[in-house]
Enzyme design. Structure first.
Site, PDB file in Angstrom:
ATOM      1  CD  GLU A  35      -2.495   1.097   2.789  1.00 20.34           C
ATOM      2  OE1 GLU A  35      -2.009   0.821   3.794  1.00 20.34           O
ATOM      3  OE2 GLU A  35      -3.882   1.304   2.900  1.00 20.34           O
ATOM      4  CG  HIS A  37       2.438   3.660   3.894  1.00 23.46           C
ATOM      5  ND1 HIS A  37       2.060   2.363   3.213  1.00 23.46           N
ATOM      6  CD2 HIS A  37       2.176   3.447   5.135  1.00 23.46           C
ATOM      7  CE1 HIS A  37       1.496   1.546   4.202  1.00 23.46           C
ATOM      8  NE2 HIS A  37       1.576   2.427   5.389  1.00 23.46           N
ATOM      9  CG  ASP A  46       0.441  -1.016   6.383  1.00 23.79           C
ATOM     10  OD1 ASP A  46       0.881  -0.008   6.998  1.00 23.79           O
ATOM     11  OD2 ASP A  46      -0.681  -1.009   6.045  1.00 23.79           O
ATOM     12  CG  HIS A 121      -3.602  -3.317   5.887  1.00 24.54           C
ATOM     13  ND1 HIS A 121      -3.340  -1.626   5.278  1.00 24.54           N
ATOM     14  CD2 HIS A 121      -4.517  -3.808   4.881  1.00 24.54           C
ATOM     15  CE1 HIS A 121      -4.164  -1.590   4.259  1.00 24.54           C
ATOM     16  NE2 HIS A 121      -4.754  -2.949   3.974  1.00 24.54           N
ATOM     17  CD  GLU A 123      -7.354  -0.054   5.199  1.00 26.76           C
ATOM     18  OE1 GLU A 123      -6.314  -0.246   6.105  1.00 26.76           O
ATOM     19  OE2 GLU A 123      -7.113   1.011   4.510  1.00 26.76           O
ATOM     20  CG  HIS A 178      -2.261   5.621   5.140  1.00 30.21           C
ATOM     21  ND1 HIS A 178      -1.784   4.222   5.066  1.00 30.21           N
ATOM     22  CD2 HIS A 178      -2.124   6.156   3.945  1.00 30.21           C
ATOM     23  CE1 HIS A 178      -1.329   4.171   4.106  1.00 30.21           C
ATOM     24  NE2 HIS A 178      -1.393   5.281   3.337  1.00 30.21           N
ATOM     25  CD  GLU A 183       1.413   3.370   8.675  1.00 25.01           C
ATOM     26  OE1 GLU A 183       1.044   2.324   8.679  1.00 25.01           O
ATOM     27  OE2 GLU A 183       1.428   4.123   8.031  1.00 25.01           O
TER      28      GLU A 183
HETATM   29 ZN    ZN Z   1       0.367   1.623   7.222  1.00 26.47          ZN
HETATM   30 MN    MN Z   2      -2.226   0.109   5.726  1.00 25.68          MN
END
Ligand code: ZN
Ligand code: MN
Length: 260
Positions: A35, A37, A46, A121, A123, A178, A183
């Site tokens: 994904e 970032h 992630d 992650h 989701e 995010h 992170e």
């Molecule tokens: Zn992430």
């Molecule tokens: Mn993620």
């Protein structure tokens, strides 16, 4: 076999068998995503973060780390920027559920009884729940009634005191973290060569209506791809997050996997 042999896929089969067959060794399964970032971090944040948490925790509790899931459920606009973003490569929910179910059942077939899903992650969350539920049900049909699965996301171990210390200007909430301070700080502490803070885009935390729309409206996602600014990220904050979350996960798993 070295004590450091905690990455399951690096073991020869007799060593794997010795660790897994009596069911006592906790098996940690990291789950991530591919994904975007933002401009300043790679697509595998992630995956890298939960894998490293799992490795550190496994070292302390005598666990074994399964190969990480390197794809996850579709990025959602209000917590991951959205699945329309370049670089974001995702699984259908049914694929993730079926694959995680299979992996849990396979490790259980070899003797594994205590599992921890270490999620990186957001989701993935409900698909993990579904995979675990189906795996446990099907294992019961095979007569395995003593399988236990702990499901966790590492950021849930960050306590209020740490949040106050890390976000003196106010905490935007995990959903818009995010590519933000959390992170980016962890990546600066663990993989500084993969972070390019000079490319980070500074902007206010994204705000969204209290509903979702499909097809997504790309204009809802900040053009940077991050949902809040990583400007205040630092290696020091990353070290604090590492120690707080690692200690919390160790405590939780020791409690849950204690012999009784
Ligand atoms: Zn992430
Ligand atoms: Mn993620």
């Amino acid at each position: 076999m070295s004590e450091k042999a905690i990455m399951a896929a690096e073991l020869a089969w007799p060593d794997f068998q010795a660790k897994v067959k009596d069911g006592k060794t906790p098996i940690l399964i990291p789950l991530g995503s591919m994904e975007q970032h933002g401009h300043h971090m790679p697509l595998h944040v992630d995956v890298l973060l939960p894998t490293e948490f799992a490795r550190r925790v496994a070292t302390q509790i005598g666990g074994l780390v399964a190969p990480a899931f390197v794809y996850g459920y579709k990025s959602q606009q209000k917590c991951g920027g959205g699945n329309h973003m370049p670089g974001t490569v995702s699984l259908e929910g049914a694929t993730l559920v079926a694959t995680l179910r299979d992996v849990i059942k396979e490790f259980a077939r070899h003797g594994g009884r205590n599992f921890a899903i270490v999620n990186g992650h957001y989701e993935n969350s409900w698909f993990i729940t579904e995979a675990v539920d189906i795996a446990l049900r099907e294992l019961r049909w095979d007569g395995m009634r003593d399988v236990k699965v702990v499901v966790l996301s590492y950021w849930d171990f960050v306590d209020e005191k740490t949040i106050a210390k890390l976000y003196p200007e106010g905490f935007p909430g995990w959903a818009v973290e995010h590519g933000g301070v959390l992170e980016t700080s962890l990546m600066l502490a663990l993989y500084p060569d993969l972070v390019h803070l000079n490319r980070a885009v500074d902007h206010p935390a994204a705000t969204f209506p209290p509903y979702d729309v499909y097809p997504v409206k790309p204009e809802w996602t900040p053009s940077s791809g991050t949902l809040s600014s990583p400007r205040a990220a630092s290696r020091e904050k990353g070290e604090i997050l590492l120690s707080v979350c690692t200690a919390g996960i160790i405590q939780g798993l020791r409690d849950e996997f204690a012999p009784h």
